[in-house]
Design a protein around this motif. Sequence first.
Motif, mmCIF file in Angstrom:
data_model
loop_
_atom_site.group_PDB
_atom_site.id
_atom_site.type_symbol
_atom_site.label_atom_id
_atom_site.label_comp_id
_atom_site.label_asym_id
_atom_site.label_seq_id
_atom_site.Cartn_x
_atom_site.Cartn_y
_atom_site.Cartn_z
ATOM 1 N N HIS A 1 6.807 -0.212 38.588
ATOM 2 C CA HIS A 1 6.075 -1.095 37.679
ATOM 3 C C HIS A 1 5.383 -0.206 36.659
ATOM 4 N N PRO A 2 5.748 -0.317 35.386
ATOM 5 C CA PRO A 2 5.136 0.542 34.365
ATOM 6 C C PRO A 2 3.622 0.379 34.342
ATOM 7 N N ASP A 3 2.918 1.489 34.141
ATOM 8 C CA ASP A 3 1.460 1.465 34.082
ATOM 9 C C ASP A 3 0.964 0.667 32.880
ATOM 10 N N SER A 4 1.704 0.764 31.799
ATOM 11 C CA SER A 4 1.250 0.133 30.558
ATOM 12 C C SER A 4 2.181 -0.988 30.140
ATOM 13 N N ALA A 5 2.439 -1.918 31.025
ATOM 14 C CA ALA A 5 3.290 -3.050 30.669
ATOM 15 C C ALA A 5 2.609 -3.824 29.545
ATOM 16 N N ARG A 6 3.308 -3.927 28.412
ATOM 17 C CA ARG A 6 2.737 -4.572 27.236
ATOM 18 C C ARG A 6 2.653 -6.075 27.368
ATOM 19 N N ARG A 7 3.511 -6.626 28.172
ATOM 20 C CA ARG A 7 3.572 -8.080 28.249
ATOM 21 C C ARG A 7 4.065 -8.503 29.623
ATOM 22 N N VAL B 1 20.918 4.828 36.120
ATOM 23 C CA VAL B 1 20.733 3.384 36.292
ATOM 24 C C VAL B 1 20.385 2.749 34.948
ATOM 25 N N LEU B 2 21.192 1.760 34.563
ATOM 26 C CA LEU B 2 20.968 1.007 33.333
ATOM 27 C C LEU B 2 20.566 -0.418 33.705
ATOM 28 N N ASP B 3 19.401 -0.834 33.266
ATOM 29 C CA ASP B 3 18.908 -2.189 33.517
ATOM 30 C C ASP B 3 19.161 -3.008 32.253
ATOM 31 N N VAL B 4 20.004 -4.046 32.359
ATOM 32 C CA VAL B 4 20.419 -4.814 31.180
ATOM 33 C C VAL B 4 19.599 -6.096 30.990
ATOM 34 N N ARG B 5 18.484 -6.216 31.691
ATOM 35 C CA ARG B 5 17.612 -7.377 31.498
ATOM 36 C C ARG B 5 16.800 -7.210 30.215
ATOM 37 N N THR B 6 16.083 -8.263 29.848
ATOM 38 C CA THR B 6 15.223 -8.178 28.667
ATOM 39 C C THR B 6 14.071 -7.219 28.950
ATOM 40 N N PRO B 7 13.443 -6.671 27.913
ATOM 41 C CA PRO B 7 12.314 -5.765 28.133
ATOM 42 C C PRO B 7 11.174 -6.391 28.931
ATOM 43 N N GLY B 8 10.928 -7.672 28.712
ATOM 44 C CA GLY B 8 9.876 -8.347 29.472
ATOM 45 C C GLY B 8 10.198 -8.401 30.949
ATOM 46 N N GLU B 9 11.451 -8.699 31.274
ATOM 47 C CA GLU B 9 11.878 -8.727 32.675
ATOM 48 C C GLU B 9 11.796 -7.328 33.278
ATOM 49 N N TYR B 10 12.250 -6.337 32.521
ATOM 50 C CA TYR B 10 12.220 -4.946 32.963
ATOM 51 C C TYR B 10 10.796 -4.512 33.295
ATOM 52 N N ALA B 11 9.835 -4.950 32.482
ATOM 53 C CA ALA B 11 8.440 -4.569 32.680
ATOM 54 C C ALA B 11 7.839 -5.174 33.946
ATOM 55 N N THR B 12 8.442 -6.230 34.474
ATOM 56 C CA THR B 12 7.914 -6.848 35.693
ATOM 57 C C THR B 12 8.306 -6.072 36.940
ATOM 58 N N GLY B 13 9.142 -5.056 36.801
ATOM 59 C CA GLY B 13 9.553 -4.225 37.915
ATOM 60 C C GLY B 13 11.035 -3.909 37.826
ATOM 61 N N LEU C 1 20.923 -17.069 23.872
ATOM 62 C CA LEU C 1 20.060 -17.481 22.761
ATOM 63 C C LEU C 1 18.603 -17.097 23.019
ATOM 64 N N LEU C 2 18.129 -17.339 24.227
ATOM 65 C CA LEU C 2 16.740 -17.005 24.558
ATOM 66 C C LEU C 2 16.487 -15.496 24.484
ATOM 67 N N ALA C 3 17.502 -14.704 24.780
ATOM 68 C CA ALA C 3 17.354 -13.241 24.732
ATOM 69 C C ALA C 3 17.073 -12.751 23.314
ATOM 70 N N LYS C 4 17.389 -13.562 22.318
ATOM 71 C CA LYS C 4 17.159 -13.179 20.928
ATOM 72 C C LYS C 4 15.748 -13.496 20.439
ATOM 73 N N LEU C 5 14.963 -14.201 21.244
ATOM 74 C CA LEU C 5 13.583 -14.504 20.859
ATOM 75 C C LEU C 5 12.750 -13.220 20.849
ATOM 76 N N PRO C 6 11.729 -13.163 19.988
ATOM 77 C CA PRO C 6 10.951 -11.915 19.849
ATOM 78 C C PRO C 6 10.374 -11.376 21.153
ATOM 79 N N HIS C 7 9.894 -12.225 22.045
ATOM 80 C CA HIS C 7 9.278 -11.715 23.275
ATOM 81 C C HIS C 7 10.314 -11.151 24.243
ATOM 82 N N ASN C 8 11.597 -11.382 24.002
ATOM 83 C CA ASN C 8 12.654 -10.853 24.856
ATOM 84 C C ASN C 8 13.364 -9.656 24.225
#
Length: 190
Positions: A105-111, A21-33, A166-173
């Motif tokens: 849901h990752p135990d250590s979600a950074r953001r 399974v490949l999740d192509v969302r941003t890392p922040g979205e991925y960390a939400t579940g 464009l938003l996907a290129k922001l640092p938090h994404n």
Amino acid sequence: MTTPHALDTDQARTRLHELIVLDVRTPGEYATGHLPGALNIPLDHLDHALPDIRHAAQRGDLLVVCASGARSENACHTLAAHGITTATLTGGKTAWAADGHTLHHPDSARRTAWNMERQVRLTAGAVVLTGLALGRLHPAFRLASAGVAGGLVYSALTNTCGMASLLAKLPHNRPHQGDLDATLAALRAG
């Protein structure tokens, strides 16, 4: 070139043990579940990951997931253009959760990040309101509002979203390089 196909949530759940399974969302979205066992490769890093994805596809079937199915469908078409057969999850992670299937849901979600759809709605709304407010000073500022409206119409007609790109290129994404490297190593190792 191969043609991508789709799996509904029940089909995917019964085959989850055999799918990569490949999740192509941003890392922040991925960390939400995310789906259990899903590996995060943001859509804009897909080209970089092609050799490792091709290697993984030789070992098993690939399922590509995003929030609603639109980005994963685009990813499937990109991978198909490179000769990699994939399936997309119909309705994405949202449908998966709505059908009562387990999310990891990752135990250590950074953001804690907003999903991309919410980020687009905020940005589009802010630009429209700003354009309308500044339009009282000079009518030319209203063009920003018109541009966003046109972009939303184009987005709906093409099932793409330039603002999300464009938003996907922001640092938090963006993924941390170490996280992406670990994901690619996991694809190689199998």
